[in-house]
Design an enzyme around this catalytic site. Structure first.
Site, mmCIF file in Angstrom:
data_model
loop_
_atom_site.group_PDB
_atom_site.id
_atom_site.type_symbol
_atom_site.label_atom_id
_atom_site.label_comp_id
_atom_site.label_asym_id
_atom_site.label_seq_id
_atom_site.Cartn_x
_atom_site.Cartn_y
_atom_site.Cartn_z
ATOM 1 N N GLY A 8 0.818 -1.196 0.000
ATOM 2 C CA GLY A 8 0.000 0.000 0.000
ATOM 3 C C GLY A 8 0.856 1.252 0.000
ATOM 4 N N ASN A 9 0.228 2.398 0.091
ATOM 5 C CA ASN A 9 0.971 3.656 0.066
ATOM 6 C C ASN A 9 1.825 3.857 1.316
ATOM 7 O OD1 ASN A 9 0.149 5.122 -2.442
ATOM 8 N ND2 ASN A 9 -1.885 4.771 -1.588
ATOM 9 N N THR A 10 1.388 3.320 2.444
ATOM 10 C CA THR A 10 2.106 3.531 3.705
ATOM 11 C C THR A 10 2.913 2.307 4.118
ATOM 12 O OG1 THR A 10 0.386 5.077 4.440
ATOM 13 C CG2 THR A 10 1.855 4.173 6.123
ATOM 14 N N GLY A 108 -6.814 0.948 -8.354
ATOM 15 C CA GLY A 108 -5.749 0.361 -7.552
ATOM 16 C C GLY A 108 -5.939 -1.131 -7.374
ATOM 17 N N ALA A 109 -4.829 -1.858 -7.341
ATOM 18 C CA ALA A 109 -4.894 -3.312 -7.191
ATOM 19 C C ALA A 109 -5.639 -3.710 -5.928
ATOM 20 C CB ALA A 109 -3.476 -3.886 -7.173
ATOM 21 N N ASP A 110 -5.428 -2.960 -4.845
ATOM 22 C CA ASP A 110 -6.070 -3.310 -3.580
ATOM 23 C C ASP A 110 -7.590 -3.251 -3.676
ATOM 24 O OD1 ASP A 110 -5.901 -0.559 -3.949
ATOM 25 O OD2 ASP A 110 -5.585 -0.114 -1.820
#
EC number: 2.7.1.33
Length: 256
Positions: A8-10, A108-110
């Protein structure tokens, strides 16, 4: 065993599965500069501390929203684990659902993984709320297709922005104050942030459901899902392992 990687981004989360059984998850900050060699040193040490052996990993799958990190994670899997890793977004990897939006390649893949797994586990139509760097609302139809949604700043991001942009407001922890009316700065900020997000959740669920024109289950995932589920009745289920389980199931279906 299977290594499922949710980037993820974080954070990057590494989930280990033994068949269908979820064994353990390991989490680190997402740093695009971290190399494949650095990942394996960290992962191997943590697996050993938990009685696991990295050499038993026989396959891997990656879902990433950070392209720079995806490159190093793919290198990790190619270099240290057998077989070619499956990567969500590769046309050869079939999810079993579609993105029914104007620009499917932008999803986004998520969000696609969550739509797939939420429908498989709970049945659609439904709304998946993911409390991450952003707070996302994903609309999923009865066939498991991703139909669009909404993206809002994550609660931690909102807190940090408020702190950084103001001269006198402190950085406070996320908590549900007992009253809506704060009697001093800290509780006033907590009320605005926490109860404000509860109002957003309830309002967005009502509006998305009305626009979709069907009763919808609401599933929450992400680190803060349980905290918010305690304070609003619109969230019916919390499922923090939703994305990792989805990756594991997608791997199994593509490996057949």
């Amino acid at each position: 065993m299977l290594l499922a990687i949710d980037s993820g981004n974080t954070n990057v989360v590494f989930g280990v599965f033994d068949g269908d059984r979820f064994v353990k998850a390991f989490r680190c900050a997402n740093d695009p500069k971290r190399t494949a060699d650095e990942y394996i040193v960290w992962l191997d040490a943590l697996m050993k501390l938990n009685g696991l052996d990295a050499s038993t990993i026989s396959g891997s799958i990656i879902g990433s929203v950070v392209p720079e990190t995806a490159f190093n994670l793919t290198s990790l899997c190619r270099r240290y684990f057998p077989g070619e890793p499956l990567v969500i977004g590769d046309p050869k990897v079939k999810l079993g659902n579609e993105a029914l939006i104007e620009w499917p390649e932008q999803v986004g893949a998520d969000r696609l993984i969550n739509a797939f797994e939420a429908n498989r586990t709970y049945g659609g139509p439904l709304i998946v709320i993911d409390f991450g760097t952003a707070t996302t609302f994903d609309v999923v139809d009865a066939a498991g297709n991703y139909c669009g949604g909404a993206i809002a700043p994550g609660i931690n991001l909102s807190l940090e922005a408020l702190y950084m942009a103001s001269a006198k407001l402190p950085l406070v922890e996320i908590a549900a104050p007992p009253t809506y009316i704060g009697k001093e700065t800290k509780t006033a900020m907590q009320s605005g942030i926490f109860w404000g997000y509860v109002c957003m959740i309830e309002g967005m669920v009502a509006r998305l459901s009305a626009e979709f024109d069907a009763p919808m289950k609401v599933i929450a995932t992400g680190g803060l899902s349980e905290l918010f589920a305690e304070k609003t009745a619109v969230i019916e289920e919390t499922d923090r392992s939703l994305t990792l389980r989805g990756l594991a199931e997608i791997y199994k279906r593509n490996a057949r």
